[in-house]
Write an enzyme that holds these catalytic residues in place. Sequence first.
Site, PDB file in Angstrom:
ATOM      1  CE  LYS A   1      -5.220   5.061   2.337  1.00 25.45           C
ATOM      2  NZ  LYS A   1      -4.277   6.107   2.768  1.00 25.45           N
TER       3      LYS A   1
ATOM      4  CB  CYS B   1      -0.970  -0.032   1.174  1.00 22.39           C
ATOM      5  SG  CYS B   1      -2.073  -1.447   1.069  1.00 22.39           S
TER       6      CYS B   1
ATOM      7  CG  HIS C   1      -1.864   4.932   5.473  1.00 26.33           C
ATOM      8  ND1 HIS C   1      -1.728   4.652   4.137  1.00 26.33           N
ATOM      9  CD2 HIS C   1      -2.271   3.779   6.055  1.00 26.33           C
ATOM     10  CE1 HIS C   1      -2.035   3.384   3.929  1.00 26.33           C
ATOM     11  NE2 HIS C   1      -2.369   2.827   5.069  1.00 26.33           N
TER      12      HIS C   1
ATOM     13  CD  GLU D   1      -1.553   8.171   9.231  1.00 28.05           C
ATOM     14  OE1 GLU D   1      -2.610   7.523   9.355  1.00 28.05           O
ATOM     15  OE2 GLU D   1      -1.260   8.814   8.225  1.00 28.05           O
TER      16      GLU D   1
ATOM     17  CG  PHE E   1      -0.926  -5.732   4.206  1.00 22.17           C
ATOM     18  CD1 PHE E   1      -1.302  -4.924   5.270  1.00 22.17           C
ATOM     19  CD2 PHE E   1      -1.850  -6.645   3.729  1.00 22.17           C
ATOM     20  CE1 PHE E   1      -2.565  -5.029   5.848  1.00 22.17           C
ATOM     21  CE2 PHE E   1      -3.120  -6.763   4.298  1.00 22.17           C
ATOM     22  CZ  PHE E   1      -3.478  -5.957   5.354  1.00 22.17           C
TER      23      PHE E   1
ATOM     24  CG  HIS F   1      -6.398   1.540   1.574  1.00 21.01           C
ATOM     25  ND1 HIS F   1      -5.478   1.855   0.610  1.00 21.01           N
ATOM     26  CD2 HIS F   1      -5.687   1.005   2.595  1.00 21.01           C
ATOM     27  CE1 HIS F   1      -4.273   1.510   1.029  1.00 21.01           C
ATOM     28  NE2 HIS F   1      -4.370   1.000   2.222  1.00 21.01           N
TER      29      HIS F   1
END
Lengths: 430, 86, 423
Positions: free
Chosen positions: C342, C170, C310, C321, C406, C347
């Site tokens: 997002k 990602c 993010h 975060e 990931f 996402h």
Amino acid sequence: MTSTLADGAAVVTGIGIAAPTGLGTSAYWAATLAGESGIRPITRFDATRYPVRVGGEVDGFVAEQHVPSRLLPQTDHSTRLSLAAGAEALAASGLTAQDAPEFGIGIATASSMGGFEFGQRELGHLWALGAQHVSAYQSFAWFYAVNTGQLSIRHGLRGPGTTVVSDQAGGLDALGAARRQIRKGTAAVLAGGVDSALCPLGLAGQLSTGELAASDDPRGAYLPFDRAAAGHVPGEGGAFLILEDPAFAQARGATVHGEIAGYASTFDLFPDGPDADGLLRAARQALADAGLAPFDIDVVFGDASGRPDADRAEAAVLVALFGPNGVPVTAPKSATGRLCAGAGALDVATALLSLRDGVIPPTVHVREVDPGHQIDLVVGEPRRPTGRLRTALVLARGHGGFNAALVVRGPATTAAAPPTSPANPGPSRP
Amino acid sequence: MATRELTIADLTRLLRSAAGEEEGVDLDGDILDTDFATLGYDSLALLETASRLGVEYGVTLTDDDMEAITTPRALLDRVNSTLTRS
Amino acid sequence: MTIRRAVITGLGAVAPGGIGVDAYWKQLTDGQSATGPITLFDPSPYRSRIAAEVDFDPVAAGLGPREIRRMDRATQFAVVAAREALGDSGLESGAAPAERTAVALGTAVGCTTRMEQEYVILSDSGRDWLVDSSYAVRELYSQFVPSSMAVELARLAGAAGPVSVVSDGCTSGLDAVGHAVDLIQEGSADVVVSGGTDAPIAPITLACFDAIKATSPRNDDAEHASRPFDRTRNGLVLGEGAAVLVVEELEHATRRGAHIYAEVSGFATRCNAYHMTGLRADGIEMAEAIRVALEQSALAPDDVDYVNAHGSSTRQNDRHETAAFKRSLGEHARRVAISSIKSMIGHSLGAIGALELVACALAMEHGTIPPTANLREPDPECDLDYVPLVAREQPVDTVLSVGSGFGGFQSAVVLARPDRRFP
């Protein structure tokens, strides 16, 4: 951690290999010099119904011996091979996360199809059995970044991490990416690629390129540069290297196997067309990057497509650079099959071993080099040149138009005095 | 659906197959009241185990279940209470 | 030796809620959510049945029948976005020397949609392990290797320099732009077509995200399901799309009088070496990536006007975060405007980083910060200024955009004015 060398060299201090011709560097190198072949009938699945039934499988790999039990359910075969080769490279270099600054060790891997066998199995679970049968690990086990992530976690590598996908050029591109990280201040990088898509769906994909040789003969299917060349066979495996900032390697007393002296990557918009010049441009740029002229190259590890037109195109590049029969050329991948993202890294590892021992490993199975190619292909037996053997050029091409070239220098001349090349006057001359 | 009981032996078999076995941990020892974390199993391992429990025993564990269950004993109790009821 | 600097001269976007940069920007600044029930296939077997889909008609988007046949949905997105970006930059094919033009495309899952469709055919709906290769389409290999996506962009842009896919989960979109900057700075290219694309809304993705409970099951309120930093958030909402940024060497862009959106002044990525899907609470690796990206930019934390988070709307990420922002930006973390788009476009894995960078460039261009939609009940552990619900008009000269993926990837990109004063 900042490199003290302005030219941004990267030295190699460790090698790890998983190949059809040997698991582990010493087994691989012994088999490669002996001209042994790793191409056999495919055993991983019943390949009898497919037009291609031979390939290069890593023989005798027992995952439990290389991969912790906790990781077995969540890893594809290609990741297990990667974990084995990565661990070997780190152990060989003597490098651990504790030896470097906190974010000092990075990782760069190449992939082409990801953890494909795992992916096929989970697709089967979904479509034949239902969504609840899909593994939680499918969320990452098949994707292209998986080997970067798993190796980083396994060894505590917290520096920059990346995954490059450029088909068979990827192995060299990953090493190029690693050298770039070192130039930007990373102390060491675990870099390379190990690929495997020897499952039915993976083979179906490779078959669709029309580039595989439709032959049952393990000794006659993949004959690069031969008059009888008719495609290649698929293989699995590859290599990981430890690249280091020379000052860092020296400070920790690491053994240096050689240096990544030059690298370049190009693309051909029409790879099969008469004007495709990408491989030649990549080779020239890599030589210039290394500060070398063709004259300085002592051996070439070819891409060795095995398709007549692609072999012809590569031979033309070699003739343009070195003149007819101007340099020894070899393709040890004739014994492994084409390893896709694993190929470039394995060829660089092989080149370093070749320079270390002063011997060029042979291209196997090839009987009659097409004389039209005008290349000096090392066949049958390993060759020990009477002159110097200190610099190798490694070439790679990927499906779709990818090209990469990489120059390695052996340990004896690493960080040595100004090069002798007339193309590079060196710093002492005006 | 299944009317059998989930035993600790069944559970260790499932854990081994879903998530392997942490080095230095003896799953065949007395683990009933040992935290999954101590046994080397993270949330991902437990999700995969829960998924296989669902397939083999038809027991669905909710998010709240997953948060509340931290030991093999708790997991066995939760699964077997459902199996007995069904 | 002068340092070669990389600037953005072209933008293109294919996003949920808007195809084309203008529609995309309107969507974001209106604070409109594009998430809804999945319509691409029947999602009824799945726990999470919602996503942010692109309303995409390839023919209307200008693709020909051969392109549509040859390309996966994600590749089509990328090509459409690249056409827009190249047009925006004034660098249509042939406008820059081929050898000096490169491609760096991010994708996390490649041609996953088409791969699954072809698999279903070859395997007789999953019944055959020994798939029948005689049913294979000619372009099957291209659906299995994401490198085929970079090939399409290279042909579109006429790129004969370095061409590759960057696949870092990602963070792929951010990392691809970071790679573009590397190619410019080291002199390997003058123009790089970079960005990210993914079309992951497919049964196999839903099944495995269900299995790890990563996606939100708020099926009855799809529009408000992605709620980053909200106390009631319960997972990410899958999205899809593509964004392409033309990254160009500053002198090259200046010489031809190109419009410059921003300089990509810093990029860094670090691995957490912790877990394939989990995050350590302290955010230390993301903080380090931010620190290095700011250092490369010769900027201090106080210089940052906007942080594009993010903000994936998972419980773990948004706290991770927040910790990383506090660690890297210090007291400024409490003052700076932070938002997660997002909340509106979901996402989209390897695409989202590039879509976010397009939003960042537009924030600088228009002096508007897109909001975090659906943030109504702030999580006490996420106690920063996340620009809830409504866009904010404010001059934006320096942007930080971060991503987390990931595999443990943590990346940070800094965009700044190329004519800023250096200390």
